[in-house]
Design an enzyme around this catalytic site. Structure first.
Site, short mmCIF file in Angstrom:
data_model
loop_
_atom_site.label_atom_id
_atom_site.label_comp_id
_atom_site.label_asym_id
_atom_site.label_seq_id
_atom_site.Cartn_x
_atom_site.Cartn_y
_atom_site.Cartn_z
N PRO A 12 7.46 -14.60 -37.27
CG PRO A 12 7.36 -16.83 -37.90
CD PRO A 12 7.88 -15.50 -38.36
CG ASN A 13 5.42 -17.74 -32.74
OD1 ASN A 13 4.26 -17.60 -32.33
ND2 ASN A 13 5.76 -18.68 -33.59
NE ARG A 20 8.85 -17.64 -28.94
CZ ARG A 20 9.41 -17.78 -30.14
NH1 ARG A 20 9.69 -16.71 -30.88
NH2 ARG A 20 9.70 -18.96 -30.60
CE1 TYR A 25 14.18 -17.81 -29.08
CE2 TYR A 25 12.16 -18.36 -27.90
CZ TYR A 25 13.08 -18.64 -28.89
OH TYR A 25 12.93 -19.75 -29.69
CG ASN A 79 14.66 -13.08 -35.01
OD1 ASN A 79 14.52 -14.18 -35.55
ND2 ASN A 79 14.78 -12.94 -33.70
CB ALA A 82 9.89 -20.97 -36.89
CG HIS A 85 15.15 -22.74 -38.39
ND1 HIS A 85 16.44 -22.33 -38.13
CD2 HIS A 85 14.41 -22.27 -37.34
CE1 HIS A 85 16.48 -21.69 -36.97
NE2 HIS A 85 15.25 -21.63 -36.48
CG ASP A 92 13.93 -17.99 -53.62
OD1 ASP A 92 15.07 -18.41 -53.42
OD2 ASP A 92 13.02 -18.67 -54.14
CD GLU A 103 20.19 -16.07 -40.22
OE1 GLU A 103 20.61 -16.20 -41.39
OE2 GLU A 103 20.06 -17.01 -39.42
CG HIS A 105 18.73 -16.19 -35.06
ND1 HIS A 105 17.45 -16.48 -35.46
CD2 HIS A 105 19.52 -16.36 -36.14
CE1 HIS A 105 17.47 -16.82 -36.73
NE2 HIS A 105 18.70 -16.74 -37.18
CG LEU A 106 15.72 -12.48 -29.59
CD1 LEU A 106 14.26 -12.84 -29.44
CD2 LEU A 106 16.04 -11.21 -28.81
CB SER A 107 18.24 -18.39 -28.79
OG SER A 107 17.77 -18.80 -30.07
NE ARG A 112 16.91 -22.92 -29.33
CZ ARG A 112 15.77 -22.22 -29.39
NH1 ARG A 112 15.75 -21.01 -29.91
NH2 ARG A 112 14.66 -22.71 -28.91
NE ARG A 118 13.96 -24.34 -31.83
CZ ARG A 118 12.82 -23.74 -32.12
NH1 ARG A 118 12.79 -22.68 -32.90
NH2 ARG A 118 11.68 -24.19 -31.64
C1 DQA Z 1 14.79 -17.24 -33.04
C2 DQA Z 1 15.24 -18.70 -33.14
C3 DQA Z 1 14.25 -19.53 -33.94
O1 DQA Z 1 14.66 -20.89 -33.98
C4 DQA Z 1 12.88 -19.46 -33.32
O2 DQA Z 1 11.94 -20.15 -34.12
C5 DQA Z 1 12.41 -18.07 -33.05
C6 DQA Z 1 13.38 -17.12 -32.51
C7 DQA Z 1 15.73 -16.41 -32.13
O3 DQA Z 1 15.62 -15.18 -32.18
O4 DQA Z 1 16.49 -16.96 -31.35
O5 DQA Z 1 11.25 -17.73 -33.20
O6 DQA Z 1 14.87 -16.68 -34.35
#
Ligand code: DQA
Length: 155
Positions: A12-13, A20, A25, A79, A82, A85, A92, A103, A105-107, A112, A118
């Protein structure tokens, strides 16, 4: 020659990476990934076949992972946004399909500290590793790790 087939999966997002909150990010987009993998991995990139999928819903992501299992894909760079978390359902799914997953993550979620939730990942236990904090390069590093993992198993 057999190719290493990797799914780049975004939750998502993450449909507008680069637009964004670039201060968190980064400003490079998913469109750059193919080029970045080519620059980083050189000739090996020719042996890697990337496919892409993004969805905002948990069920759609599970459906896509199940499809990856049916297709016997070699790796997933995931990725989950959210859902990382919160989603026991995605964790599963990764646990039973058994496709090597990195896994992504951009950040740097561990840095954080203003948002402790997070810093936790439900996905991590089902992944072979985690890459966080390098913007779009996190995906390149994840693809590279999956490629190395595949090579080890297929040589
Ligand atoms: C994220 C970190 C997550 O906490 C956040 O909800 C995202 C992006 C990252 O790529 O840093 O949507 O997965």
């Amino acid at each position: 020659m057999t190719k290493c087939r990797i799914l780049v999966l975004n939750g998502p997002n993450l449909g507008h990476i680069g637009k964004r909150q670039p201060e968190i990010y980064g400003s490079r987009g998913m469109d750059d990934l193919g080029l970045m993998v080519g620059e980083s991995l050189g000739e090996a990139a020719g042996r890697i076949e990337l496919s892409f999928f993004q969805a905002n819903g948990e069920g759609q992501l599970i459906d896509r992972l199940e499809q990856a299992w049916r297709d016997k894909l070699d790796g997933v760079a995931f990725n989950a946004g959210a859902f990382t978390h919160t989603s026991l359902a995605l964790a599963d799914c990764l646990a039973w399909i058994g496709i090597p997953c990195v896994e992504v993550h951009l950040s740097n979620i561990f840095a954080r500290t203003d948002q402790p939730l997070r810093q936790q990942s439900l996905m991590g236990r089902s992944a072979i590793g985690v890459v966080a904090g390098f913007g779009m390069m996190s995906y390149v590093l994840a693809v590279s790790a999956l490629w190395q993992h595949w090579l080890t198993k297929n040589s």
